[in-house]
Design a protein around this motif. Structure first.
Motif, PDB file in Angstrom:
ATOM      1  N   SER A 145      37.176  29.626  53.257  1.00 33.90           N
ATOM      2  CA  SER A 145      37.871  30.890  53.406  1.00 33.90           C
ATOM      3  C   SER A 145      36.984  32.019  52.883  1.00 33.90           C
ATOM      4  CB  SER A 145      39.218  30.836  52.670  1.00 33.90           C
ATOM      5  OG  SER A 145      39.989  31.987  52.949  1.00 33.90           O
ATOM      6  N   THR A 146      37.582  33.131  52.477  1.00 36.40           N
ATOM      7  CA  THR A 146      36.841  34.280  51.952  1.00 36.40           C
ATOM      8  C   THR A 146      37.597  34.858  50.755  1.00 36.40           C
ATOM      9  OG1 THR A 146      37.997  35.918  53.320  1.00 36.40           O
ATOM     10  CG2 THR A 146      36.019  34.868  54.265  1.00 36.40           C
ATOM     11  N   ASP A 147      36.879  35.607  49.930  1.00 39.87           N
ATOM     12  CA  ASP A 147      37.529  36.306  48.826  1.00 39.87           C
ATOM     13  C   ASP A 147      38.571  37.284  49.352  1.00 39.87           C
ATOM     14  OD1 ASP A 147      35.757  34.941  47.222  1.00 39.87           O
ATOM     15  OD2 ASP A 147      34.568  36.713  46.673  1.00 39.87           O
ATOM     16  N   GLU A 148      38.228  37.947  50.453  1.00 38.86           N
ATOM     17  CA  GLU A 148      39.141  38.942  51.021  1.00 38.86           C
ATOM     18  C   GLU A 148      40.459  38.312  51.450  1.00 38.86           C
ATOM     19  OE1 GLU A 148      35.108  40.359  50.900  1.00 38.86           O
ATOM     20  OE2 GLU A 148      35.934  38.555  51.836  1.00 38.86           O
ATOM     21  N   SER A 149      40.389  37.120  52.034  1.00 35.70           N
ATOM     22  CA  SER A 149      41.608  36.432  52.452  1.00 35.70           C
ATOM     23  C   SER A 149      42.450  36.022  51.245  1.00 35.70           C
ATOM     24  CB  SER A 149      41.261  35.203  53.293  1.00 35.70           C
ATOM     25  OG  SER A 149      40.704  35.571  54.526  1.00 35.70           O
ATOM     26  N   TYR A 150      41.767  35.566  50.190  1.00 32.86           N
ATOM     27  CA  TYR A 150      42.480  35.188  48.972  1.00 32.86           C
ATOM     28  C   TYR A 150      43.239  36.387  48.408  1.00 32.86           C
ATOM     29  CZ  TYR A 150      43.357  33.338  44.283  1.00 32.86           C
ATOM     30  OH  TYR A 150      43.967  32.925  43.122  1.00 32.86           O
ATOM     31  N   ILE A 151      42.560  37.511  48.284  1.00 33.19           N
ATOM     32  CA  ILE A 151      43.176  38.703  47.694  1.00 33.19           C
ATOM     33  C   ILE A 151      44.285  39.237  48.605  1.00 33.19           C
ATOM     34  CG2 ILE A 151      42.747  41.107  47.046  1.00 33.19           C
ATOM     35  CD1 ILE A 151      39.931  40.139  46.114  1.00 33.19           C
ATOM     36  N   LYS A 152      44.094  39.139  49.912  1.00 31.36           N
ATOM     37  CA  LYS A 152      45.128  39.604  50.840  1.00 31.36           C
ATOM     38  C   LYS A 152      46.403  38.784  50.677  1.00 31.36           C
ATOM     39  CE  LYS A 152      46.066  40.453  55.731  1.00 31.36           C
ATOM     40  NZ  LYS A 152      45.506  40.392  57.119  1.00 31.36           N
ATOM     41  N   PHE A 178      43.730  37.366  41.470  1.00 32.41           N
ATOM     42  CA  PHE A 178      42.292  37.103  41.459  1.00 32.41           C
ATOM     43  C   PHE A 178      41.722  37.386  40.076  1.00 32.41           C
ATOM     44  CE2 PHE A 178      37.873  38.453  41.855  1.00 32.41           C
ATOM     45  CZ  PHE A 178      37.329  37.394  42.566  1.00 32.41           C
ATOM     46  N   GLU A 179      42.125  38.495  39.464  1.00 32.11           N
ATOM     47  CA  GLU A 179      41.603  38.847  38.148  1.00 32.11           C
ATOM     48  C   GLU A 179      42.054  37.837  37.095  1.00 32.11           C
ATOM     49  OE1 GLU A 179      42.924  42.827  37.551  1.00 32.11           O
ATOM     50  OE2 GLU A 179      41.473  43.684  38.975  1.00 32.11           O
ATOM     51  N   GLU A 180      43.309  37.384  37.200  1.00 32.95           N
ATOM     52  CA  GLU A 180      43.823  36.425  36.229  1.00 32.95           C
ATOM     53  C   GLU A 180      43.142  35.066  36.328  1.00 32.95           C
ATOM     54  OE1 GLU A 180      47.948  36.403  37.160  1.00 32.95           O
ATOM     55  OE2 GLU A 180      48.419  38.136  35.886  1.00 32.95           O
ATOM     56  N   LYS A 181      42.787  34.662  37.554  1.00 32.40           N
ATOM     57  CA  LYS A 181      42.251  33.316  37.749  1.00 32.40           C
ATOM     58  C   LYS A 181      40.732  33.269  37.834  1.00 32.40           C
ATOM     59  CE  LYS A 181      46.114  30.700  39.438  1.00 32.40           C
ATOM     60  NZ  LYS A 181      46.485  29.544  40.277  1.00 32.40           N
ATOM     61  N   TYR A 182      40.097  34.389  38.126  1.00 34.76           N
ATOM     62  CA  TYR A 182      38.640  34.378  38.297  1.00 34.76           C
ATOM     63  C   TYR A 182      37.933  35.379  37.379  1.00 34.76           C
ATOM     64  CZ  TYR A 182      39.437  31.187  42.078  1.00 34.76           C
ATOM     65  OH  TYR A 182      39.814  30.066  42.776  1.00 34.76           O
ATOM     66  N   ALA A 183      38.331  36.649  37.443  1.00 35.52           N
ATOM     67  CA  ALA A 183      37.679  37.639  36.592  1.00 35.52           C
ATOM     68  C   ALA A 183      37.839  37.281  35.120  1.00 35.52           C
ATOM     69  CB  ALA A 183      38.262  39.025  36.872  1.00 35.52           C
ATOM     70  N   LYS A 184      38.924  36.610  34.793  1.00 36.85           N
ATOM     71  CA  LYS A 184      39.157  36.147  33.427  1.00 36.85           C
ATOM     72  C   LYS A 184      38.018  35.284  32.918  1.00 36.85           C
ATOM     73  CE  LYS A 184      42.404  33.195  30.860  1.00 36.85           C
ATOM     74  NZ  LYS A 184      43.683  32.440  30.951  1.00 36.85           N
ATOM     75  N   TYR A 185      37.373  34.543  33.844  1.00 36.63           N
ATOM     76  CA  TYR A 185      36.261  33.659  33.493  1.00 36.63           C
ATOM     77  C   TYR A 185      34.909  34.277  33.873  1.00 36.63           C
ATOM     78  CZ  TYR A 185      40.068  30.279  33.079  1.00 36.63           C
ATOM     79  OH  TYR A 185      41.230  29.645  32.722  1.00 36.63           O
ATOM     80  N   ASP A 186      34.905  35.602  34.018  1.00 42.20           N
ATOM     81  CA  ASP A 186      33.689  36.344  34.397  1.00 42.20           C
ATOM     82  C   ASP A 186      33.167  35.925  35.766  1.00 42.20           C
ATOM     83  OD1 ASP A 186      33.606  37.837  32.015  1.00 42.20           O
ATOM     84  OD2 ASP A 186      32.618  36.181  30.969  1.00 42.20           O
ATOM     85  N   MET A 187      34.084  35.471  36.638  1.00 43.89           N
ATOM     86  CA  MET A 187      33.705  35.104  38.000  1.00 43.89           C
ATOM     87  C   MET A 187      34.007  36.273  38.926  1.00 43.89           C
ATOM     88  SD  MET A 187      32.479  32.145  37.689  1.00 43.89           S
ATOM     89  CE  MET A 187      32.376  31.745  39.419  1.00 43.89           C
ATOM     90  N   LYS A 188      33.006  36.684  39.686  1.00 48.11           N
ATOM     91  CA  LYS A 188      33.170  37.818  40.586  1.00 48.11           C
ATOM     92  C   LYS A 188      33.512  37.395  42.006  1.00 48.11           C
ATOM     93  CE  LYS A 188      29.974  40.709  37.938  1.00 48.11           C
ATOM     94  NZ  LYS A 188      28.696  41.493  37.969  1.00 48.11           N
TER      95      LYS A 188
END
Length: 255
Positions: free
Chosen positions: A143-150, A157-167
């Motif tokens: 898939s894509t990041d855009e699809s996930y966020i949509k 996304f921030e809670e599950k990825y940015a929290k771990y410094d994942m962009k």
């Protein structure tokens, strides 16, 4: 991660799952699908199996290594232009239990496989009567990041990825150096070995790193310590291979 209307041979009562990674293990599959039936092997044509994304669950479970970039999981990506592409997978049926509704993955199913695009694909079923091509196997695809966020929103996304410094989840380039999560890779190798030599060789030779060039056989030849990287105790049921010990001879290439 758009949900596609799925027109296939699945009945209202059951659906066919195609397992490509942890679901190569029947024991692991039963953690997620305790009522599965008819566990067997087959082949998915026109798809490539790739360690090409980094899922949040590996960080949540403490098995991702962001320093070495050993944090990638598997997905399948369509390669229609390559007739020789494909790989051996696990196949089994599960009760629908509202996992699919009107040909579309239910929200509960999407929650279970949150970062993927859920697709219905053709597959080759290995039966006692020989190979049979069938339609409607449910597969977790790229898939894509855009699809996930949509679908799930920026906050998730921030809670599950940015929290771990994942962009990014899916934006890893071929030269990024992303590597398989070691306990997960070990689990997949042992599970493939338990199914049989054909599945084992397929996993080693038809599964690729993010560069889409390096095979898992080549990667393990250079990193044999991975097969000694066991999961933490809490994950041994899900990522413990098969519960059996196998002696892995990675240099016995197929003819």
């Amino acid at each position: 991660m758009t949900s596609k209307p799925i027109s296939n041979s699945n009945s209202e009562e059951s659906i066919t799952i195609l397992g490509i990674g942890s679901l190569l293990s029947e024991r692991s599959s039963r953690v997620t699908f305790p009522n599965l039936s008819n566990f067997r092997s087959g082949r998915i044509p026109n798809y490539r199996r790739v360690f090409g994304h980094a899922p949040s669950v590996f960080f949540q479970n403490g098995i991702a290594n962001s320093d070495s970039l050993e944090m990638a999981s598997l997905s399948a990506e369509c390669v229609d232009d390559d007739a020789s592409s494909g790989f051996i997978c696990a196949i089994f049926e599960v009760p629908n239990d509202m996992m699919m509704k009107d040909g579309t993955p239910s929200m509960a199913f999407l929650e279970r496989e949150e970062e993927f695009d859920i697709a219905s694909v053709s597959y080759i079923d290995f039966t006692a009567e020989g190979e049979k091509r069938r339609e409607g196997g449910i597969l977790c695809t790229r898939s894509t990041d855009e699809s996930y966020i949509k679908r799930w929103g920026q906050k998730r996304f921030e809670e599950k990825y940015a929290k771990y410094d994942m962009k990014t989840i899916w934006g890893w380039k071929p030269d990024s150096g992303l590597r398989p999560c070691a306990p997960y890779l070990r689990h997949c190798v042992l599970a493939a070995k338990a199914i049989g030599e054909e599945c084992y060789d397929s996993f080693l030779d038809e599964t690729f790193l993010v560069d889409r060039t390096t095979t898992i056989r080549s990667y393990l030849d250079s990193n044999p310590q991975i097969m000694a990287t066991e999961p933490p105790p809490a994950l041994r049921e899900r990522y413990g291979g098969t519960g059996k010990t196998f002696y892995i001879f990675l240099h016995s290439h197929r003819n």
